[in-house]
Design a protein around this motif. Structure first.
Motif, PDB file in Angstrom:
ATOM      1  N   ALA A  19       0.842  -1.198   0.000  1.00 12.76           N
ATOM      2  CA  ALA A  19       0.000   0.000   0.000  1.00 12.76           C
ATOM      3  C   ALA A  19       0.875   1.245   0.000  1.00 12.76           C
ATOM      4  O   ALA A  19       2.009   1.214   0.482  1.00 12.76           O
ATOM      5  CB  ALA A  19      -0.910   0.010   1.223  1.00 12.76           C
ATOM      6  N   LEU A  72      -6.131  -1.518   2.698  1.00 12.65           N
ATOM      7  CA  LEU A  72      -7.113  -0.803   1.883  1.00 12.65           C
ATOM      8  C   LEU A  72      -7.720   0.376   2.626  1.00 12.65           C
ATOM      9  O   LEU A  72      -8.113   1.374   2.011  1.00 12.65           O
ATOM     10  CB  LEU A  72      -8.206  -1.765   1.427  1.00 12.65           C
ATOM     11  CG  LEU A  72      -7.768  -2.843   0.431  1.00 12.65           C
ATOM     12  CD1 LEU A  72      -8.890  -3.844   0.192  1.00 12.65           C
ATOM     13  CD2 LEU A  72      -7.325  -2.222  -0.886  1.00 12.65           C
ATOM     14  N   ARG A 105      -6.421   4.118   2.056  1.00 12.52           N
ATOM     15  CA  ARG A 105      -6.566   4.789   0.763  1.00 12.52           C
ATOM     16  C   ARG A 105      -7.153   6.191   0.890  1.00 12.52           C
ATOM     17  O   ARG A 105      -7.099   6.972  -0.060  1.00 12.52           O
ATOM     18  CB  ARG A 105      -7.465   3.961  -0.163  1.00 12.52           C
ATOM     19  CG  ARG A 105      -6.915   2.604  -0.540  1.00 12.52           C
ATOM     20  CD  ARG A 105      -7.933   1.786  -1.312  1.00 12.52           C
ATOM     21  NE  ARG A 105      -9.082   1.420  -0.478  1.00 12.52           N
ATOM     22  CZ  ARG A 105     -10.149   0.752  -0.927  1.00 12.52           C
ATOM     23  NH1 ARG A 105     -10.214   0.392  -2.200  1.00 12.52           N
ATOM     24  NH2 ARG A 105     -11.147   0.448  -0.101  1.00 12.52           N
TER      25      ARG A 105
END
Length: 317
Positions: free
Chosen positions: A250, A289, A292
């Motif tokens: 990420a 996630l 983000r």
């Protein structure tokens, strides 16, 4: 017998004011410092975890305490909007809702919290019917909730007697002591302990250890220990076997709440019947996630998104 809820989350809920990134040292002396981003968002480890679980499809209820003020109304509205049942979110007529300011700086952050109702949150805020009517009970921010912390062994014992599984994310200890009376009693009724690496090392006690060694020490005291280790992924130790995941790559905008989203993913995966290794992969995907977007809840993934990310990562390792 059917359950009313898949998950009951017990603990803290408050607005977060998230500011950053701060590129220089924090300046006092009435200096004005400008940052690129500021957000008012839902905070509290328990609240973020509950939202993450609801986003993943779990029927989720929340038990805790807020003040009768604008901040409390914001918290209830934010939880309701994300599908979390707030029937057991108690209104305190005297104390204010907790409030947290999060100052981001590169890959670190400072957290300032005004405790408000946290010190008064107690066993009476957790309805017995909820403990008996869910598949899993998760407690968070153990060190911020002293009255609730004292009651947690009995609360989790009651839940387990009704057939539920249990988990705990202690989060940080502002006092730095890390060894409260009764903690071993709590671990004995905790199925899953979910610290980050620094918390695992502190909870394991004095000694020079790796996160895996700290997990083994804690697992010997009862629970499955799942350690979140940032960019290095995560690991789990059941007292006999170590399982690890490299995690999901990420480029985070904001890591606030990533560990709580990980918790939501791990509990959801186990309730869905995934084996431990796959549960770790999915939890790591949920944590990654969630970074983000700014704030702890804005980018939490759906089950389909998390499963796809976990599968892609598994194929690449």
């Amino acid at each position: 017998m059917p359950h009313d809820f898949d998950l009951l989350v017990i603990g803290d809920a408050n607005p977060d004011v998230v500011l950053g990134p701060l590129t220089t040292a924090l300046a006092f002396g009435q200096r004005e410092q400008l940052v690129d981003t500021g957000r008012l968002t839902l905070g509290g480890s328990a609240a973020i975890m509950a939202c993450g679980a609801a986003r993943l499809g779990l029927r989720t209820a929340f038990a805790g305490r807020i003040g009768d003020d604008d901040a409390g109304r914001y918290v209830r509205g934010a939880l309701d909007a994300r599908g979390v049942d707030t029937t057991a979110l108690r209104l305190d007529p005297d104390l204010p809702t907790p409030l947290t300011a999060v100052l981001n700086r590169r890959d670190d952050r400072a957290i300032l919290t005004a405790a408000g109702t946290l010190a008064a949150t107690c066993a009476d805020d957790v309805p017995q019917a909820l403990l008996a009517g869910c598949r899993h009970v998760h407690a968070a921010s153990y060190f911020l909730l002293p009255k609730l912390a004292d009651a947690l062994p009995d609360l989790l014992r009651t839940a387990r007697a009704a057939g539920a599984t249990t988990s705990l994310d202690t989060n940080d200890d502002p006092s730095g002591r890390w060894a409260p009376p009764g903690f071993d009693e709590l671990l004995a009724v905790t199925d899953i302990l979910l610290p980050n690496a620094a918390e695992a090392l502190a909870l394991a006690g004095p000694g020079d250890r790796t996160p895996a060694e700290a997990a083994a020490v804690l697992a010997a005291r009862g629970p499955l220990v799942v350690v979140k280790n940032g960019a290095d992924g995560a690991l789990a130790h059941d007292g006999h076997t170590l399982v690890a995941t490299a995690g999901t790559p990420a480029e985070p905008l904001d890591t606030v709440g990533a560990g709580d989203s990980f918790d939501a993913g791990f509990v959801s995966a186990l309730l869905a019947g995934l084996p431990l290794g796959q549960a770790l992969d999915l939890a790591a995907a949920c944590g990654a996630l969630s970074t983000r977007a700014h704030g702890g809840t804005a980018a939490q993934p759906t089950w389909t998104e998390a499963l796809a990310a976990a599968t892609r990562n598994g194929e690449n390792t």
